[in-house]
Design a protein around this motif. Structure first.
Motif, PDB file in Angstrom:
ATOM      1  N   GLN A 124       0.829  -1.208   0.000  1.00 33.28           N
ATOM      2  CA  GLN A 124       0.000   0.000   0.000  1.00 33.28           C
ATOM      3  C   GLN A 124       0.865   1.260   0.000  1.00 33.28           C
ATOM      4  O   GLN A 124       0.550   2.257  -0.662  1.00 33.28           O
ATOM      5  N   ALA A 125       1.981   1.213   0.736  1.00 32.89           N
ATOM      6  CA  ALA A 125       2.894   2.364   0.749  1.00 32.89           C
ATOM      7  C   ALA A 125       3.492   2.594  -0.631  1.00 32.89           C
ATOM      8  O   ALA A 125       3.619   3.746  -1.083  1.00 32.89           O
ATOM      9  N   MET A 126       3.841   1.512  -1.321  1.00 33.88           N
ATOM     10  CA  MET A 126       4.352   1.651  -2.688  1.00 33.88           C
ATOM     11  C   MET A 126       3.268   2.185  -3.611  1.00 33.88           C
ATOM     12  O   MET A 126       3.546   3.034  -4.489  1.00 33.88           O
ATOM     13  N   ALA A 127       2.027   1.746  -3.432  1.00 35.81           N
ATOM     14  CA  ALA A 127       0.925   2.244  -4.255  1.00 35.81           C
ATOM     15  C   ALA A 127       0.746   3.751  -4.052  1.00 35.81           C
ATOM     16  O   ALA A 127       0.528   4.498  -5.023  1.00 35.81           O
TER      17      ALA A 127
ATOM     18  N   GLY B  16       3.539  10.166  -7.036  1.00 33.21           N
ATOM     19  CA  GLY B  16       4.798  10.479  -7.703  1.00 33.21           C
ATOM     20  C   GLY B  16       5.973  10.644  -6.757  1.00 33.21           C
ATOM     21  O   GLY B  16       6.865  11.478  -6.998  1.00 33.21           O
ATOM     22  N   ASP B  17       6.017   9.862  -5.694  1.00 38.55           N
ATOM     23  CA  ASP B  17       7.111   9.939  -4.724  1.00 38.55           C
ATOM     24  C   ASP B  17       8.307   9.148  -5.263  1.00 38.55           C
ATOM     25  O   ASP B  17       8.516   7.981  -4.941  1.00 38.55           O
TER      26      ASP B  17
ATOM     27  N   ASP C 199      14.212   4.142  -3.538  1.00 37.45           N
ATOM     28  CA  ASP C 199      14.733   3.507  -2.333  1.00 37.45           C
ATOM     29  C   ASP C 199      14.331   2.036  -2.262  1.00 37.45           C
ATOM     30  O   ASP C 199      15.167   1.177  -1.947  1.00 37.45           O
ATOM     31  N   ARG C 200      13.077   1.737  -2.566  1.00 34.70           N
ATOM     32  CA  ARG C 200      12.616   0.347  -2.518  1.00 34.70           C
ATOM     33  C   ARG C 200      13.312  -0.507  -3.582  1.00 34.70           C
ATOM     34  O   ARG C 200      13.666  -1.665  -3.328  1.00 34.70           O
TER      35      ARG C 200
END
Length: 309
Positions: free
Chosen positions: A275-278, A284-285, A291-292
Motif C-alpha cells: 500500500q505504501a508503494m501504491a 509520484g514519490d 529507495d525500494r
C-alpha cells in the motif's frame, strides 16, 4: 612403506564410514529421492537404503530408478529395520506417519523429518515420541517446482541451508548424526528454535509462494483476450512467478495452514508495504520508489555473495 594403521589411515576410514547402517526414507519425492541419490552416490550416509511409499506407482518407479536397496509399502515394517527414519511427507501427514513408525522403531534409533514448518510438525509428532528414540527436526532449504521420485538429484542440497531445530533434551549424539548426514549431502547448517524457524521461512519461502500462486490466479481470472496476451507476452518477472506457482499444491496447502500465524503476520506486513508503494506511485514519490528498488537490488547482491542465488 606407510603404516596403514596410522593416524591418517584412521581419519580416512572415519571419513567414509556411513552415518547410519540403515536409513529409511518415507516419501521418496523431490527431497526424499534426492537424499537417496546422494546416499547411493557417496556411500557415506548409510549402508542400506530403504524407500517407503503408500503409492504402488511411486514404489514401482523408485524400483525402476534403482535408488534404494529395498522398496516397501509398510512404514512400520521398514522402521523396525532402521537406525534412522526420515519422514519426507507433506507436513499435514507428519503426525499420522510418525504414529505408524515410532512404535516400531528400535531403541536408540533416530527419527528425523524435513518439514518446512516446525512448530506444527513438532506438535503433531510429539504425542507419539518415545524416550528411547531420538527426534531431530530438520528442514533442508532446497527444492524445485517439480515433485515425485524422478524430480530428485544428488546435488540438490549442495551449498544450501539445512535448518535444524533440536528440542530440549535431544541427545547430542543423535543431533551430531543428523548434522553429519546433511553435511555429507553438501548442506550448510544452522540451528534455531522452531518458532524462529517458522517466522524466517514465512518471509523467505512461504510468502513468496503465496504471492506467486495469487498473481497467477489473478492472471488466470482476467478476460479471455487479456489472459491470452498475458500468456503470449509473459516477461521474465511473470515467468519467475509461474515457476514457483508450478509447485505441488497439496504440499503448499499444508504448509500455509500449518504456518498460518507466522504467514499471516508476514502477509499483513507485506500488504502495508504494498500500500505504501501504491501511494508513492499515485503521488509520484520518486525517492520512495527508488529507495525500494535499491533495497531490492542490495538483497539480490547479498544472495549472490552468500551463494544462495
Amino acid at each position: 612403506m606407510s603404516d596403514s594403521s596410522g593416524p591418517e589411515a584412521r581419519v580416512a576410514a572415519e571419513a567414509v564410514t556411513p552415518v547410519f547402517e540403515t536409513l529409511v526414507v518415507v516419501g521418496p519425492g523431490l527431497i526424499g529421492s534426492s537424499v537417496l541419490r546422494r546416499a547411493q552416490q557417496k556411500g557415506t550416509l548409510a549402508r542400506t537404503l530403504i524407500a517407503v511409499d503408500v503409492s504402488p506407482e511411486v514404489r514401482a518407479r523408485v524400483a525402476e530408478l534403482g535408488i534404494a536397496d529395498r522398496v516397501m509399502a509398510d512404514a512400520a515394517e521398514a522402521a523396525a529395520l532402521a537406525d534412522c527414519v526420515m519422514l519426507c511427507v507433506p507436513v499435514g501427514a507428519m503426525g499420522p506417519v510418525a504414529a505408524q513408525v515410532l512404535p516400531a522403531m528400535r531403541p536408540g534409533a533416530v527419527l528425523t523429518e524435513v518439514g518446512s514448518t516446525k512448530v506444527s510438525v513438532i506438535e503433531a509428532i510429539s504425542p507419539f515420541l518415545r524416550p528411547d528414540v531420538a527426534y531431530v527436526p530438520a528442514h533442508p532449504m532446497a527444492g524445485t517446482e517439480y515433485s515425485g521420485p524422478d524430480a530428485g538429484f544428488a546435488t540438490l542440497f549442495e551449498d544450501r541451508w539445512c535448518l535444524l531445530t533440536p528440542l530440549d533434551g535431544t541427545p547430542p549424539e543423535a543431533l551430531s548424526a543428523v548434522r553429519a548426514l546433511w553435511e555429507r549431502c553438501g548442506a550448510r547448517l544452522r540451528e534455531m528454535t522452531p518458532a524462529h524457524h517458522d517466522r524466517v521461512c514465512a518471509i523467505v519461502s512461504h510468502l513468496p509462494h503465496l504471492l506467486a500462486f495469487t498473481i497467477c490466479g489473478t492472471a488466470d481470472d482476467l478476460a479471455d483476450e487479456t489472459r491470452s496476451e498475458v500468456l503470449d507476452f509473459a516477461a521474465s518477472g511473470f515467468r519467475d512467478f509461474t515457476r514457483i506457482a508450478a509447485s505441488d499444491p497439496i504440499m503448499w496447502r499444508d504448509v500455509f495452514l500449518s504456518n498460518r500465524e507466522a504467514l499471516l503476520e508476514m502477509l499483513a506486513r507485506f500488504m502495508e508495504d504494498a500500500q505504501a508503494m501504491a501511494r508513492a506511485i499515485r503521488w509520484g514519490d520518486e525517492n520512495y520508489i527508488v529507495d525500494r528498488i535499491q533495497r531490492g537490488r542490495a538483497i539480490r547482491k547479498s544472495l549472490i555473495e552468500n551463494r544462495q542465488a
